[in-house]
Motif scaffolding. Sequence first.
Motif, mmCIF file in Angstrom:
data_model
loop_
_atom_site.group_PDB
_atom_site.id
_atom_site.type_symbol
_atom_site.label_atom_id
_atom_site.label_comp_id
_atom_site.label_asym_id
_atom_site.label_seq_id
_atom_site.Cartn_x
_atom_site.Cartn_y
_atom_site.Cartn_z
ATOM 1 N N LYS A 1 34.795 51.878 8.783
ATOM 2 C CA LYS A 1 33.988 50.969 7.975
ATOM 3 C C LYS A 1 34.806 50.396 6.810
ATOM 4 O O LYS A 1 35.455 51.146 6.100
ATOM 5 N N ARG A 2 34.785 49.105 6.675
ATOM 6 C CA ARG A 2 35.472 48.395 5.584
ATOM 7 C C ARG A 2 36.924 48.865 5.442
ATOM 8 O O ARG A 2 37.466 48.991 4.329
ATOM 9 N N GLN A 3 37.551 49.094 6.577
ATOM 10 C CA GLN A 3 38.870 49.737 6.554
ATOM 11 C C GLN A 3 39.927 48.941 5.780
ATOM 12 O O GLN A 3 40.633 49.497 4.934
ATOM 13 N N VAL A 4 40.028 47.652 6.078
ATOM 14 C CA VAL A 4 41.090 46.864 5.438
ATOM 15 C C VAL A 4 40.813 46.754 3.937
ATOM 16 O O VAL A 4 41.717 46.939 3.112
ATOM 17 N N ARG A 5 39.558 46.511 3.600
ATOM 18 C CA ARG A 5 39.210 46.409 2.174
ATOM 19 C C ARG A 5 39.536 47.714 1.444
ATOM 20 O O ARG A 5 40.064 47.705 0.333
ATOM 21 N N ARG A 6 39.196 48.831 2.080
ATOM 22 C CA ARG A 6 39.436 50.120 1.405
ATOM 23 C C ARG A 6 40.923 50.442 1.322
ATOM 24 O O ARG A 6 41.401 50.986 0.333
ATOM 25 N N THR B 1 43.883 41.849 14.032
ATOM 26 C CA THR B 1 44.731 41.306 12.972
ATOM 27 C C THR B 1 43.876 40.560 11.950
ATOM 28 O O THR B 1 42.939 39.847 12.322
ATOM 29 N N TYR B 2 44.214 40.761 10.690
ATOM 30 C CA TYR B 2 43.451 40.172 9.580
ATOM 31 C C TYR B 2 44.383 39.432 8.639
ATOM 32 O O TYR B 2 45.527 39.858 8.434
ATOM 33 N N PHE B 3 43.859 38.350 8.083
ATOM 34 C CA PHE B 3 44.517 37.707 6.948
ATOM 35 C C PHE B 3 43.731 38.139 5.719
ATOM 36 O O PHE B 3 42.517 37.894 5.650
ATOM 37 N N GLY C 1 32.093 45.335 17.839
ATOM 38 C CA GLY C 1 32.611 45.805 16.546
ATOM 39 C C GLY C 1 31.964 45.015 15.433
ATOM 40 O O GLY C 1 31.235 44.057 15.666
ATOM 41 N N ARG C 2 32.249 45.464 14.217
ATOM 42 C CA ARG C 2 31.561 44.805 13.098
ATOM 43 C C ARG C 2 32.560 44.026 12.247
ATOM 44 O O ARG C 2 33.759 44.291 12.268
ATOM 45 N N LEU C 3 32.004 43.070 11.552
ATOM 46 C CA LEU C 3 32.719 42.426 10.453
ATOM 47 C C LEU C 3 31.758 42.489 9.282
ATOM 48 O O LEU C 3 30.550 42.293 9.451
ATOM 49 N N ASP C 4 32.286 42.769 8.099
ATOM 50 C CA ASP C 4 31.424 42.849 6.927
ATOM 51 C C ASP C 4 30.724 41.509 6.674
ATOM 52 O O ASP C 4 31.220 40.461 7.082
ATOM 53 N N TYR C 5 29.643 41.595 5.941
ATOM 54 C CA TYR C 5 28.885 40.401 5.519
ATOM 55 C C TYR C 5 29.815 39.327 4.942
ATOM 56 O O TYR C 5 29.714 38.155 5.276
ATOM 57 N N ASP C 6 30.775 39.764 4.121
ATOM 58 C CA ASP C 6 31.662 38.810 3.444
ATOM 59 C C ASP C 6 32.899 38.436 4.255
ATOM 60 O O ASP C 6 33.687 37.610 3.809
ATOM 61 N N THR C 7 33.123 39.096 5.373
ATOM 62 C CA THR C 7 34.346 38.841 6.146
ATOM 63 C C THR C 7 34.098 37.726 7.152
ATOM 64 O O THR C 7 33.024 37.633 7.739
ATOM 65 N N GLU C 8 35.136 36.907 7.336
ATOM 66 C CA GLU C 8 35.037 35.803 8.297
ATOM 67 C C GLU C 8 35.888 36.107 9.515
ATOM 68 O O GLU C 8 36.640 37.064 9.526
ATOM 69 N N THR D 1 39.518 37.577 -0.238
ATOM 70 C CA THR D 1 38.872 37.107 1.003
ATOM 71 C C THR D 1 39.543 37.791 2.186
ATOM 72 O O THR D 1 40.731 38.137 2.134
ATOM 73 N N LEU D 2 38.750 37.962 3.248
ATOM 74 C CA LEU D 2 39.257 38.644 4.439
ATOM 75 C C LEU D 2 38.792 37.891 5.687
ATOM 76 O O LEU D 2 37.618 37.529 5.793
ATOM 77 N N LYS D 3 39.750 37.702 6.601
ATOM 78 C CA LYS D 3 39.433 36.965 7.833
ATOM 79 C C LYS D 3 40.119 37.644 9.002
ATOM 80 O O LYS D 3 41.316 37.929 8.923
HETATM 81 N N1 URA Z 1 38.068 45.720 7.604
HETATM 82 C C1 URA Z 1 37.230 45.446 6.590
HETATM 83 O O1 URA Z 1 37.403 45.939 5.498
HETATM 84 N N2 URA Z 1 36.222 44.612 6.817
HETATM 85 C C2 URA Z 1 35.981 44.023 8.002
HETATM 86 O O2 URA Z 1 35.013 43.272 8.158
HETATM 87 C C3 URA Z 1 36.847 44.321 9.061
HETATM 88 C C4 URA Z 1 37.880 45.178 8.835
#
Ligand code: URA
Length: 247
Positions: free
Chosen positions: A187-192, A133-135, A101-108, A203-205
């Motif tokens: 793609k970028r689900q949590v951010r969107r 799970t994300y913080f 799976g992917r993590l965005d460039y800015d995600t930790e 910030t996203l982790k």
């Molecule tokens: N959701 C996001 O927006 N970015 C990620 O890297 C992972 C999940």
Amino acid sequence: MEERLQKILARAGVASRRKAEELILQGRIAVDGKVVTELGAKADPAAATITLDGRPVAAEEKIYLLLNKPAGYVTTLSDPQGRPIVTDLLTGIRQRVFPVGRLDYDTEGALILTNDGQLAHFILHPGYEVNKTYFAVVKGSPSKDKIDRLREGIVLDGRRTWPARVRVVAREKGATTMEITIHEGKKRQVRRMLAEIGHPVITLKRTAYGNLELGALPPGSYRRLTKKELKKVFSGKIPFTFKKLPD
Ligand code: URA
């Protein structure tokens, strides 16, 4: 992922690349029962059965790593823009691994890397519903209604996301830390999702896959996962036997 046969044979310790090419030309190598004599032929070592004189070539040792990805790295295996890639952080790993799976460039945060295509498939396949799970630290202070919208699902790309599990961890001046659990991987689900409710991510982790937590692994570090830990990813719904894995 497909690779040239001579490369797979060399890595499996069968012969040097040159010698492996001779074995191919001599018709001694078969892929899934079919003799291959072209030097350009490729196979996916994680999925194909490769034989030398009819005997299976030892499959590459499976390896499972958990990396704490720092921001500023891409999770693709090459980047046209020349940005750092996560596998640059691995030293002393002989096998060619890929991120699950992917993590965005800015995600930790937590990123599993493996050479086991089957395991990757099970983690990513929506049918297994592996939670991630994300913080997220977001701008502002989301109201209960807005948080309920995340719980009900947000329409992205014309489709509603599956309900998210959401918990507010801390509210500070101008920012809120939230824990969000989803099992899809748009793609970028949590951010969107958070942008949709008007609280963009600062910030996203990623902190966990299923019940496997990142814990105190420092950013940029990685460690090998045990069989017991891999089982935690599936939270008890284990899709295949782990017979061949090390403990
Ligand atoms: N959701 C996001 O927006 N970015 C990620 O890297 C992972 C999940």
